[in-house]
Design an enzyme around this catalytic site. Structure first.
Site, short mmCIF file in Angstrom:
data_model
loop_
_atom_site.label_atom_id
_atom_site.label_comp_id
_atom_site.label_asym_id
_atom_site.label_seq_id
_atom_site.Cartn_x
_atom_site.Cartn_y
_atom_site.Cartn_z
N ARG A 237 -4.01 -3.58 1.96
CA ARG A 237 -3.33 -4.35 0.91
C ARG A 237 -4.15 -5.60 0.64
NH1 ARG A 237 -0.94 -0.47 -0.38
NH2 ARG A 237 1.30 -0.12 -0.51
N GLU A 266 -2.85 -7.62 -8.58
CA GLU A 266 -3.16 -6.34 -9.23
C GLU A 266 -2.29 -6.19 -10.47
OE1 GLU A 266 -2.84 -3.11 -6.42
OE2 GLU A 266 -4.18 -4.07 -5.01
N HIS A 285 -7.07 0.41 -7.18
CA HIS A 285 -6.03 0.90 -6.25
C HIS A 285 -5.84 2.42 -6.42
CE1 HIS A 285 -2.22 -0.51 -3.89
NE2 HIS A 285 -2.54 0.74 -3.55
N1 LIG Z 1 -5.30 1.81 -1.14
C1 LIG Z 1 -4.30 2.66 -1.20
O1 LIG Z 1 -4.06 3.30 -2.21
C2 LIG Z 1 -3.44 2.88 0.02
C3 LIG Z 1 -2.89 4.16 0.20
C4 LIG Z 1 -2.10 4.35 1.33
C5 LIG Z 1 -1.87 3.32 2.22
N2 LIG Z 1 -2.40 2.11 1.99
C6 LIG Z 1 -2.16 1.01 2.94
O2 LIG Z 1 -2.59 1.43 4.23
C7 LIG Z 1 -1.63 1.02 5.19
C8 LIG Z 1 -1.76 1.89 6.42
O3 LIG Z 1 -1.26 3.19 6.20
P1 LIG Z 1 -1.09 4.20 7.45
O4 LIG Z 1 -0.37 5.39 6.94
O5 LIG Z 1 -2.37 4.37 8.16
O6 LIG Z 1 -0.08 3.32 8.36
P2 LIG Z 1 0.14 3.36 9.91
O7 LIG Z 1 1.44 2.69 10.14
O8 LIG Z 1 -0.06 4.73 10.44
O9 LIG Z 1 -1.05 2.43 10.49
C9 LIG Z 1 -1.05 1.05 10.44
C10 LIG Z 1 -1.94 0.53 11.58
O10 LIG Z 1 -2.03 -0.89 11.44
C11 LIG Z 1 -1.89 -1.46 12.73
N3 LIG Z 1 -1.41 -2.84 12.62
C12 LIG Z 1 -0.28 -3.30 12.05
N4 LIG Z 1 -0.21 -4.63 12.15
C13 LIG Z 1 -1.34 -5.03 12.80
C14 LIG Z 1 -1.86 -6.28 13.18
N5 LIG Z 1 -1.19 -7.42 12.95
N6 LIG Z 1 -3.06 -6.31 13.81
C15 LIG Z 1 -3.73 -5.16 14.08
N7 LIG Z 1 -3.29 -3.95 13.72
C16 LIG Z 1 -2.10 -3.88 13.09
C17 LIG Z 1 -0.94 -0.56 13.46
O11 LIG Z 1 -1.05 -0.73 14.86
C18 LIG Z 1 -1.42 0.79 12.99
O12 LIG Z 1 -2.48 1.20 13.78
C19 LIG Z 1 -0.30 1.13 4.43
O13 LIG Z 1 0.69 0.31 5.01
C20 LIG Z 1 -0.68 0.67 3.03
O14 LIG Z 1 -0.51 -0.73 2.92
C21 LIG Z 1 -3.18 1.86 0.89
O1 LIG Z 2 0.98 2.56 -0.03
C1 LIG Z 2 0.58 3.50 -0.72
O2 LIG Z 2 1.02 4.65 -0.58
C2 LIG Z 2 -0.48 3.29 -1.73
O3 LIG Z 2 -0.91 1.99 -1.80
C3 LIG Z 2 -0.08 3.79 -3.08
O4 LIG Z 2 0.74 2.85 -3.70
#
Ligand SMILES: NC(=O)c1ccc[n+]([C@@H]2O[C@H](COP(=O)([O-])OP(=O)(O)OC[C@H]3O[C@@H](n4cnc5c(N)ncnc54)[C@H](O)[C@@H]3O)[C@@H](O)[C@H]2O)c1
Ligand SMILES: O=C(O)[C@H](O)CO
EC number: 1.1.1.79
Length: 324
Positions: A237, A266, A285
């Site tokens: 994010r 964004e 994004h």
């Molecule tokens: N760019 C995009 O389009 C897109 C798409 C999907 C997800 N995302 C982002 O990616 C994030 C992660 O998705 P995921 O499915 O892997 O989630 P997840 O919950 O499986 O993984 C999150 C990881 O972050 C770690 N974490 C959380 N807080 C922390 C901190 N303060 N310090 C260190 N590590 C920390 C957790 O331990 C975990 O390993 C989502 O929350 C979303 O914001 C972005």
């Molecule tokens: O969190 C997510 O799934 C991606 O950022 C898409 O919005």
């Protein structure tokens, strides 16, 4: 009578029809206060809410006294006030897993395009600059066998580690809230504190959720300890990174380049200083934005809402304790 729901995002026809067999659906363009006022009766009687990206806060919940379940077409849910949902016993469903592999592909695309300057040199070809055999001003840096630092070793971090380890022979260093046994066993990933990962990585990839703890986790101090040759990638994010500090680090040569899919604001404003830097790849994004994955996310969110309003919250629920 079917329960009423509000839908604030366009769905493929087949999914809209599926929703309509279960619910009486009011389709609205967004969740802006003026929209909520225009559809006040529908919001007041809705038991479910389905869509993505928009803010769901206390002010909105006050207009929705019957609300029992919200379903977001995303895995990230930082746009929801989860405490306010919990206080009202409203469950929040999200779409983990279905997008994991696609987002990991996007991260790898950012790693490769930033290192090999793919966007920049392709643009130079288009404007006619390829007039003789190329020299070092067209060169990038290697990706294979370089150290990949992953900050946030969750579902997506793990899928990225798999690609980097097997596809590119990259040693993996990572930081997360806890050790990830699978990553350590399958990819020989090495856990380090944040400072170690920043200092030792050739690529620093952020895949963190946005929370109070992660807001501006990466700023001036963190860029200063990265290698001058480091490439910084963010697909978690935007507000996890202090963008002003990132611009300064790129301008001052504290890091080599950046590949970004997410931004503090964004859509990224056209006058953002990031857009004037040649060593930045900026994507709109698109982490999960393939036809297949966006369909699967929407289908998952529809099923999640049907489940939640039938009292099933074993899967994909952020706050099962809020179920009534
Ligand atoms: N760019 C995009 O389009 C897109 C798409 C999907 C997800 N995302 C982002 O990616 C994030 C992660 O998705 P995921 O499915 O892997 O989630 P997840 O919950 O499986 O993984 C999150 C990881 O972050 C770690 N974490 C959380 N807080 C922390 C901190 N303060 N310090 C260190 N590590 C920390 C957790 O331990 C975990 O390993 C989502 O929350 C979303 O914001 C972005
Ligand atoms: O969190 C997510 O799934 C991606 O950022 C898409 O919005």
């Amino acid at each position: 009578m079917k329960p009423s729901i509000i839908l604030y995002k366009a769905l493929p026809d087949v999914l809209q029809q599926r929703l309509e067999t279960h619910f009486s659906v009011t389709r609205v363009p967004d969740l802006k206060p003026e929209t909520v006022a225009q559809f006040a009766d529908a919001f007041a009687s809705a038991q479910g809410l389905l869509g993505s990206s928009e803010k769901v806060d206390q002010a909105l919940l006050e207009k929705m006294p019957q609300l029992r379940a919200t379903s977001t077409i995303s895995v990230g849910y930082d746009n929801f006030d989860v405490d306010a949902l919990n206080a009202r016993n409203i469950v929040l469903m999200h779409t983990p897993t279905v997008l994991t592999e696609t987002v990991a592909d996007t991260l790898m695309a950012l790693v490769l395009s930033s290192a090999r300057r793919v966007v920049e040199v392709a643009e130079r070809v288009k404007v006619g600059e390829w007039t003789s055999s190329i020299g070092p001003d067209w060169f990038g840096v290697d990706v294979h066998h370089k150290t990949l630092g992953i900050i946030g070793m969750g579902r997506i971090g793990l899928a990225l580690a798999q690609r980097a380890h097997f596809g590119f022979g990259m040693p993996i260093l990572y930081n997360a809230r806890r050790h990830h046994t699978e990553a350590e066993e399958r990819f020989q990933a090495r856990y380090g504190d944040l400072e170690t990962v920043l200092k030792e990585s050739d690529f620093v990839c952020v895949v963190l959720p946005l929370t109070e703890e992660t807001h501006h986790l990466i700023g001036e101090k963190q860029f200063a300890i990265m290698k001058k040759s480091a490439i910084f990638i963010n697909a978690g994010r935007g507000p996890v990174v202090d963008e002003t500090a990132l611009v300064e680090a790129l301008r001052n040569g504290e890091i080599l380049a950046a590949g970004l899919d997410v931004f503090e604001k964004e859509p990224l404003p056209i006058d953002s200083p990031l857009l004037s830097l040649p060593n930045v790849v900026a994507l709109p994004h698109i982490g999960s934005a393939t036809h297949e994955t966006r369909y699967n996310m929407a289908a998952c969110a529809v099923d999640n809402l049907i489940d939640a309003l039938n009292g099933k919250v074993e899967k994909n629920c952020v706050n099962p304790q809020a179920a009534r």
